[in-house]
Structures are given as C-alpha cells and as structure tokens.
Design an enzyme around this catalytic site. Sequence first.
Site, PDB file in Angstrom:
ATOM      1  N   SER A  21       0.479  -0.836  -0.085  1.00  0.00           N
ATOM      2  CA  SER A  21       0.229   0.193   0.058  1.00  0.00           C
ATOM      3  C   SER A  21       0.507   0.805   0.338  1.00  0.00           C
ATOM      4  O   SER A  21       1.786   1.238  -0.140  1.00  0.00           O
ATOM      5  CB  SER A  21      -0.969  -0.458   1.317  1.00  0.00           C
ATOM      6  N   ASN A  22       0.194   2.322   0.327  1.00  0.00           N
ATOM      7  CA  ASN A  22       1.284   3.999   0.401  1.00  0.00           C
ATOM      8  C   ASN A  22       0.694   4.658   1.683  1.00  0.00           C
ATOM      9  O   ASN A  22      -0.256   4.292   2.188  1.00  0.00           O
ATOM     10  CB  ASN A  22       1.494   3.935  -1.207  1.00  0.00           C
TER      11      ASN A  22
END
Length: 222
Positions: A21-22
């Site tokens: 993810s980020n």
Amino acid sequence: MRFLITAGPTREPIDPVRYISNRSSGKMGYAIAEAALAEGHHVTLISGPVNLEAPRDAQLISVLTSDEMFEAVHRHANQCDICVLCAAVADYKPANVSSTKIKKPGVKFSLELIPTRDILDSLGRQRDRQFVLVGFAAETDHVEENAVKKLRAKNCDIMVANDVSGADSGMESDMNEVTILFQNGEKKKISRAPKKIIARELVKIFSNFATKRFDKKNVTIN
Ligand code: CTP
C-alpha cells in the site's frame, strides 16, 4: 452537478496477513467530497481504506484493491458530470496472492509484481466521454513538468499537481499546495493552505470548468 471522487490508498494483498500500500491518508479526497456537498452537489465517494469519517450525505463505496476501485469507478463514471481521481492507486500488485501465510524463506526473498490497471488512463481513453475528467499528480521532483506529461498522456481535462516531497505538505498532512493545469496550457496556483480550504477552491474551479463545457455543448445539468 454529480461528482465522482476517488480517495485514499489501495491495498494489494500478498497473502492473508500482508499487503502492498502507500501513505495516502485520503484527506484531500474527503475534503473535496465535503466541499462539493457543501455547494449542493451530489457526491459518490469511492474510497480505499482510510481512518476518516465519511461525509454524511455522500454515497460511499468502500473498496480495498485497485481492481475493486477500477470496477466501482467504471460502474459509476458515466452517471457523473465530474470525475475527480484523487486516490493513490498502487501501481503494482503481486503476480500471485498466496492463500496461506508465506513463511520467511531465509536471507533473500523476491516478490513478483505486475502493473495494476490505470483507472484515470482508462477513463481518458473513453471516446464518447461526457464527464469532466480530473487527475491528481503526486510528484517529488519536476512537479509541474511531470504533471503536464500526465495530463497529456492520460488525456484528462484538468491535472492537479501535488508536491509530496515535504513532510509538511501533501501526503498525510492537513496542508497542501497545488497547481491546477489545463489542456490549453492555462494554470492556476493555490498556495499553501489547509486541505479543506484548497478543496473549496478546487470544487469551484472544477464546477466552473464543467459549466462552461456543458453550456458550450448545450447539455442540461441536474
Ligand atoms: N491513477 C489511477 N490508476 C492507477 C494509478 C494512478 O487512476 N493505477 C491515477 C491517480 O488517481 C491520479 C493519477 O493517476 O489521479 C496520477 O497518479 P500518480 O500516482 O501521480 O501517477 P502514476 O500514473 O502512478 O505515475 P508515477 O507513479 O510514475 O508518477
């Protein structure tokens, strides 16, 4: 007008306990949704996993992966007047998702990644697109230059360039500073301000642009 807004990150599963993810918090997308609702617009908010309360009057569609976001956007985009793709969609996902927890193999481990589908690009390619298409460009360097390239490559009407290099602006922060770029080369800068204030300005800019576009085409807006 009817807004479709994407917000937050996506999660690309590796196995039942891990994902890619980020750092996107979703704050900018949620602030745009709030600002559009405050102006009396209809809002469909397609959101990745975030720790934010959804605006009460928005139609909220919660998704996890880039594929789920892709499907949700394509289901709703053609019923909207303005699509604002603010989400930080993961660019890659694991080629295979393990159904059981992957055990640590030893010193070195590589994960095969494949590109996700680009949602903004897929809408930009839609030939008979009626809605105004807005993208966000998250950049750490050559911000405007890279954002102009994305505006052209993804064929959107407006690109909002976002400098995410500093800790005090952009990702996760409550503050932001953006430059809005148009296909005719015009640009507008909004200097550093809380995301909620920036969102109000952006909603005005997007809806004025859409009004002019629809007036020209003689389209009636609900
Ligand atoms: N975007 C998207 N689908 C993807 C990747 C990005 O719809 N799979 C959209 C984002 O929502 C944003 C725009 O494309 O509106 C630009 O995203 P950004 O992360 O800045 O750029 P990328 O196209 O991913 O390019 P790069 O990571 O190389 O900067």
